[in-house]
Scaffold this motif. Structure first.
Motif, PDB file in Angstrom:
ATOM      1  N   LEU A   1       0.828  -1.215   0.000  1.00  8.21           N
ATOM      2  CA  LEU A   1       0.000   0.000   0.000  1.00  8.21           C
ATOM      3  C   LEU A   1       0.861   1.263   0.000  1.00  8.21           C
ATOM      4  CD1 LEU A   1      -2.838  -0.958   2.525  1.00  8.21           C
ATOM      5  CD2 LEU A   1      -2.916  -0.978   0.026  1.00  8.21           C
TER       6      LEU A   1
ATOM      7  N   ARG B   1       2.137   1.878  -3.429  1.00 14.15           N
ATOM      8  CA  ARG B   1       1.052   2.385  -4.271  1.00 14.15           C
ATOM      9  C   ARG B   1       0.791   3.863  -3.987  1.00 14.15           C
ATOM     10  NH1 ARG B   1      -0.702   1.605  -9.013  1.00 14.15           N
ATOM     11  NH2 ARG B   1       0.020   3.750  -8.936  1.00 14.15           N
ATOM     12  N   TRP B   2       0.853   4.238  -2.697  1.00  9.54           N
ATOM     13  CA  TRP B   2       0.613   5.638  -2.328  1.00  9.54           C
ATOM     14  C   TRP B   2       1.726   6.547  -2.837  1.00  9.54           C
ATOM     15  CZ3 TRP B   2       3.369   8.810   1.176  1.00  9.54           C
ATOM     16  CH2 TRP B   2       2.755  10.052   1.439  1.00  9.54           C
TER      17      TRP B   2
ATOM     18  N   THR C   1       1.408   7.622  -6.333  1.00 12.58           N
ATOM     19  CA  THR C   1       0.401   8.646  -6.638  1.00 12.58           C
ATOM     20  C   THR C   1       0.951  10.062  -6.513  1.00 12.58           C
ATOM     21  OG1 THR C   1      -0.391   8.679  -4.342  1.00 12.58           O
ATOM     22  CG2 THR C   1      -1.480   7.140  -5.870  1.00 12.58           C
TER      23      THR C   1
ATOM     24  N   GLY D   1       4.668   1.418  -8.169  1.00  9.38           N
ATOM     25  CA  GLY D   1       3.303   1.471  -7.626  1.00  9.38           C
ATOM     26  C   GLY D   1       2.467   0.287  -8.066  1.00  9.38           C
ATOM     27  N   ASP D   2       2.598  -0.090  -9.337  1.00 13.14           N
ATOM     28  CA  ASP D   2       1.869  -1.267  -9.840  1.00 13.14           C
ATOM     29  C   ASP D   2       2.326  -2.529  -9.116  1.00 13.14           C
ATOM     30  OD1 ASP D   2       0.503   0.354 -11.566  1.00 13.14           O
ATOM     31  OD2 ASP D   2       1.807  -0.078 -13.292  1.00 13.14           O
TER      32      ASP D   2
ATOM     33  N   THR E   1       0.751  -2.510  -5.704  1.00 14.69           N
ATOM     34  CA  THR E   1      -0.655  -2.944  -5.776  1.00 14.69           C
ATOM     35  C   THR E   1      -0.760  -4.452  -5.918  1.00 14.69           C
ATOM     36  OG1 THR E   1      -1.255  -0.851  -6.825  1.00 14.69           O
ATOM     37  CG2 THR E   1      -2.816  -2.676  -7.042  1.00 14.69           C
TER      38      THR E   1
ATOM     39  N   GLY F   1      -2.328  -6.977  -3.154  1.00 15.87           N
ATOM     40  CA  GLY F   1      -3.446  -7.829  -3.548  1.00 15.87           C
ATOM     41  C   GLY F   1      -3.180  -9.294  -3.282  1.00 15.87           C
TER      42      GLY F   1
END
Length: 282
Positions: A25, A28-29, A32, A43-44, A47, A51
């Motif tokens: 997470l 991913r943040w 952004t 980031g991908d 994620t 997941g």
């Protein structure tokens, strides 16, 4: 080293899962607020990692745990189930089940095609003593040789079943003198033995000893003695209680006159307090 690593990972599995999920997470943040292509790739990846870890956690904690619970419940139910399939074929159950159960049971009910088991196993053992002195009660239904089912089953098994049934009934009649002698010696008969013909479709072989029933399946391509069997115990559990009761009711209908086609000379033998009767022997 591998075993130690597996033990460590298993011990701290929840902590590792939480850290990896949080790291995913976080990546991913960061992606952004960072607009470089490299951060988008990172980031991908974050994620994806979050997941995968999240799905694994949900599976281990909830889905797998539920599967294990259901499996263990199934094993527990099978181990104490009132309905159990038996590993032995029907033809091998005489010495392992039928005779031992008959020795301790009070009431024995049987549906059979030809009486072979009675003549070859019971008659050589303690059948006479069981009935006359020990007070056991036997009710036996044997398929009528006049039944169309006897012809059909005989054709499937490659024998003349009507002739076999008649031969076994004749062999049963040889017990007449043994029973009469024991009844005369004892002065009374404490139990009973009655054999009747039934005319209908033989759905299965049936052996009931007090509160347990052995059901032997019939097939068109397998000789009866090589077919599978299952045990049904009397119980108050829902569903299972109905199964036991339905098998018992089936026997009682065939034994009585209600809904049962008449067969000439239906009673083959009757031994009890009123005396000893064998068809064609009285």
């Amino acid at each position: 080293f591998r075993a130690a690593l597996e033990t460590t990972l298993k011990k701290y599995q929840n902590i590792i899962t939480a850290v990896l999920f949080a790291l995913g997470l976080l990546l991913r943040w960061l992606a952004t607020i960072k607009h470089e292509i490299l951060w988008q790739i990172i980031g991908d990846f974050g994620t994806f990692m979050a997941g995968v870890v999240g799905i694994q956690f949900i599976y281990e904690r909830y889905i797998k745990a539920e599967e294990q619970r259901v499996f263990l419940s199934y094993i527990k139910a099978i181990s104490g189930s009132p309905v159990l399939f038996l590993p032995e074929k029907r033809g091998h159950l005489s010495k392992e089940y039928y005779l031992p159960k008959s020795a301790i049971a009070k009431n024995i009910d049987i549906i059979t095609l030809s009486m072979r088991m009675i003549n070859e196993e019971y008659a050589k053992g303690d059948l006479v003593r069981w009935v006359v002195k020990d007070g056991k009660n036997f009710r036996i239904l044997v398929l009528s040789p006049e039944s169309s089912s006897a012809i059909l089953i005989g054709r499937q098994e490659g024998i003349s079943l009507p002739d076999k049934i008649k031969g076994e009934i004749k062999r049963l009649g040889n017990l007449h003198q043994q029973f009469q002698k024991e009844v005369d010696k004892a002065g009374m008969c404490k139990g009973s033995l009655e054999v009747r013909y039934y005319d209908g479709i033989p759905y299965y072989a049936y052996f009931k000893a007090d509160h347990e029933i052995i059901i032997g399946l019939y097939y068109s391509h397998i000789v009866g003695n090589e077919s599978e069997c299952f045990l049904v115990k009397e119980t108050n559990e829902p569903v299972y209680a109905d199964v036991f009761r339905n098998f018992v009711d089936h026997f009682e209908i065939l034994w009585g006159d209600k809904n049962q086609p008449k067969t000439r000379g239906r009673v083959i033998c009757r031994i009890g307090s009123e005396g000893v009767y064998f068809k064609n022997k009285s």
